[in-house]
Design an enzyme around this catalytic site. Structure first.
Site, short mmCIF file in Angstrom:
data_model
loop_
_atom_site.label_atom_id
_atom_site.label_comp_id
_atom_site.label_asym_id
_atom_site.label_seq_id
_atom_site.Cartn_x
_atom_site.Cartn_y
_atom_site.Cartn_z
N GLU A 20 -44.98 -5.83 51.80
CA GLU A 20 -46.44 -5.79 51.85
C GLU A 20 -46.97 -4.48 52.46
O GLU A 20 -48.03 -3.99 52.07
CB GLU A 20 -47.00 -6.99 52.61
CG GLU A 20 -47.09 -8.26 51.75
CD GLU A 20 -45.78 -9.03 51.66
OE1 GLU A 20 -44.83 -8.67 52.38
OE2 GLU A 20 -45.70 -9.99 50.86
N HIS A 37 -49.46 -20.79 54.22
CA HIS A 37 -49.88 -20.44 52.86
C HIS A 37 -51.23 -21.07 52.50
O HIS A 37 -51.54 -21.24 51.33
CB HIS A 37 -48.84 -20.90 51.83
CG HIS A 37 -47.58 -20.09 51.80
ND1 HIS A 37 -46.68 -20.10 52.82
CD2 HIS A 37 -47.08 -19.23 50.88
CE1 HIS A 37 -45.66 -19.28 52.53
NE2 HIS A 37 -45.89 -18.75 51.36
#
Lengths: 332, 334
Positions: free
Chosen positions: A67, A136
């Site tokens: 990321e 999540h």
């Protein structure tokens, strides 16, 4: 969605994401996409379906699970003539590349005295309600609101996805674009050709006279459903879809509160540090005389998000909670 | 260390010009140090005295349109890419004429018009940025390369590894140049790193060619950079260069660097990059007086820079509210 047009084409929010990106890729050769599984796989949420087939590997780049590299490369490319659209698969993962969102993208223009421009879009799947658990499912739009120098977009319907994507990609400033996981399957009218929604313009999703509900992304259909439910009791609720947190369209909110004198804010991020606190403080400061009742906020409770539906529904906003809040506010 | 490149890779007049650049940087850093002690520079500074050959040597091998990304110890890179001592010192002294309008400070010197795309104060953050600029060059087919300069300490942060991996996989035209000055801040790099060469020894894991060079010899740095640039421009991807060098000052303004053994300091001071360049000039038959004149010119440039920066006005307080957005302003709500 509350107002699906019987006329014209109806599309899903998920399809609108790919359509919005595709329109910008067709329009401007400087636009390029990168992220994990966005190419042949079409994205884990299928929000980039068809892009690899139409635009090829020179425009749609699959990355490693890195990321920091995704956002760092996007920023470096944006500084040097490209207009990258980077995907961070789940917004929870902002935490592992936070340096780029907190220290790099929003500050480089300022700390170089305006020498550097970063026209980058960071897309991400945000929000809960789907049983993905604590890592999540978070609604983290308030994380980004804490950082001066980021523009923040969170559309609630397919046409806005396309129109706001157009503005985000064309923005010379870094934009964080929150796509709500709970809305991907929802449907609405397709965006007309060349549809552009300017950043920082809220929409009145439902006109009303008795109270103002300010909402964003998934809480917009939630507020609309609650408003419809209360209409049977004679309550006329106005629902404002903020569409962006920065720029924040407080003029529309204050104007509405001036007419209704009551304000309910419905946000999915935690109450503690949530964006509704900013909206409420501005109304308290600049609209105090407009109010006939306290400002109320429905937000996530201050606990990590649990897995089981029966638990998750306890701590995130729901239509029932919004409806109950409307009743309380009208009874004040 | 690899063999020293042939001196005749660089001609006498070019080497003299590089020497003068190094002399300008050395004097600018000394001026920054003195101005700090005089209370005219606030915050902190991370001086690059001792590192001059890395910046000047690498810059000599780049095109004007190539991209450079540096760290908070970046004064030498800004000047090597064309920033003037005056605009750098004015920035340190919080003056309106500063290179970043006094909004950045010592740690963020930037000269975008010269391809010097910033000095970054979060360790390792700019390695992915350089890879991104290289990706951009590849996408546009421009033939440009990007260079990230970083310290030995940055090799232990995640962004270093993410950047090297993706740069290799995407075959990006980027150079990762480590200025290994043996200390990550106050701690010997060897005590926190399991390999002797913190950057070069990690590169094979990413299938990236690497070399360890004498970072105090400007000719060696220029030659190694030229080789890596040639690889990058011909589509062969990234290179890691680990340039061994040494700080003449401590890590930052408050650090007297007492943790460094006296013999080690002595050994490196005897390998001063300016002395090494002067010796090379003598080998090339350049008269000593030419180097002295270069020193004099450098001293003159920096003295004038100090005077001009001291005389420059403070920023307009209203400028605190400009340059947030591309429209020039800072408005975030209606």
């Amino acid at each position: 969605m509350a107002d699906i047009s019987a006329l014209g084409q109806t599309v899903t929010y998920r399809e609108a994401v790919a359509e919005g990106i595709a329109r910008e890729l067709r329009r401007d050769p400087a636009v390029v996409c990168l992220g994990e599984d966005i190419g042949k796989a079409g994205g884990v949420f299928k929000t980039t379906q068809g892009l690899f087939e139409e635009f090829g590997p020179g425009r749609i780049w699959d990355t490693p699970i890195s990321e920091q590299a995704i956002l760092g490369l996007a920023m470096g490319a944006a500084m040097t003539g490209m207009r990258p659209i980077a995907e961070i698969m789940f917004s929870d993962f902002f935490a592992v590349c936070w340096d780029y969102l907190a220290n790099e993208m929003p500050k480089i223009r300022y700390m170089t005295g305006g020498q550097i421009t970063v026209p980058v879009v960071v897309r991400t799947a945000n929000g809960g309600g789907l049983g993905f658990g604590a890592q999540h499912s978070q609604a983290v739009e308030n994380w980004t609101l804490a950082i001066p120098g980021l523009k923040i977009v969170a559309p609630s319907n397919p046409a806005d996805v396309v129109g706001l994507m157009a503005s985000a990609v064309r923005s010379e400033d870094p934009v964080v674009f929150f796509e709500h996981k709970g809305l991907f399957a929802s449907k609405g009218p397709a965006a007309p050709a060349d549809h552009v929604v300017p950043l920082g313009q809220a929409a009145i999703a439902r006109a009303g006279t008795d109270l103002t509900i300010v909402a964003l992304a998934v809480t917009v259909p939630m507020a609309l459903a609650a408003a419809d439910r209360l209409a049977a009791d004679g309550v006329s609720a106005e629902v404002i879809d903020l569409r962006c947190l920065v720029p924040l369209d407080m003029a529309t909110v204050l104007e509405s509160v001036g007419r209704t004198s009551r304000l309910l804010i419905v946000e999915e991020n935690p109450y503690q540090g949530g964006w509704g606190g900013t909206v409420a403080s501005i109304v308290a400061d600049e609209g105090f005389e407009l109010l006939d009742a306290p400002v109320r906020r429905i937000a996530a409770d201050c606990v990590p998000l649990p897995f089981a539906d029966a638990l998750e529904q306890q701590v995130i906003p729901t239509v029932e909670k919004v409806a109950a809040a409307i009743r309380r506010l009208m009874a004040y | 260390m690899t063999a020293v490149a042939a001196t005749d890779d660089i001609g006498a007049s070019e080497l003299l010009a590089l020497y003068e650049q190094m002399a300008v940087i050395r004097r600018t850093e000394k001026a920054a140090h003195d101005l700090f002690l005089a209370g005219l520079v606030k915050g902190t500074t991370h001086l690059a005295a001792g590192h001059e050959a890395v910046a000047v040597g690498a810059s000599a091998a780049l095109r004007p349109d190539d991209y450079v990304f540096a760290t908070y110890r970046g004064h030498h890179h800004a000047i090597a890419r064309g920033a003037t001592p005056e605009e750098c010192l004015a920035e340190l002294m919080s003056k309106a004429t500063g290179i970043c309008k006094a909004k950045g400070g010592s740690m963020h010197l930037t000269k975008a018009s010269a391809g010097m795309l910033g000095s970054y104060a979060i360790v390792g953050a700019h390695l992915p940025l350089a890879a991104g600029a290289a990706w951009s060059a590849k996408l546009r087919g421009s033939g440009q390369v990007a260079v990230a300069f970083f310290g030995d300490g940055a090799t232990n942060i995640g962004a270093f590894h993410e950047a090297l991996n993706i740069a290799a996989v995407w075959s990006l035209p980027v150079l990762f140049i480590c200025e290994n000055n043996l200390y990550m801040e106050y701690t010997p790099i060897g005590s926190v790193t399991p390999v002797p060469n913190p950057a070069a020894d990690r590169a094979p894991a990413y299938a990236i060619p690497a070399e360890v060079i004498d970072g105090n010899d400007v000719v060696v740095v220029a030659a190694a950079t030229a080789r890596a640039v040639q690889r990058a421009r011909s589509g062969q991807g990234p290179t890691v260069i680990e340039a061994r060098t040494y700080r003449h000052f401590g890590h930052s303004r408050t650090d007297p660097a007492t943790y460094r053994p006296a013999e080690e300091v002595q050994e490196w001071m005897e390998r001063d990059p300016l002395d090494i360049a002067r010796a090379r000039l003598a080998t090339l038959g350049v008269p000593v007086e030419d180097a002295v004149r270069a020193d004099d010119r450098a001293a003159q440039v920096v003295a004038e820079a100090v005077a001009a920066a001291r005389a420059a006005p403070a920023p307009d307080p209203a400028d605190a509210f400009t340059d947030v957005w591309a429209d020039g302003g800072s408005q975030w709500r209606t």
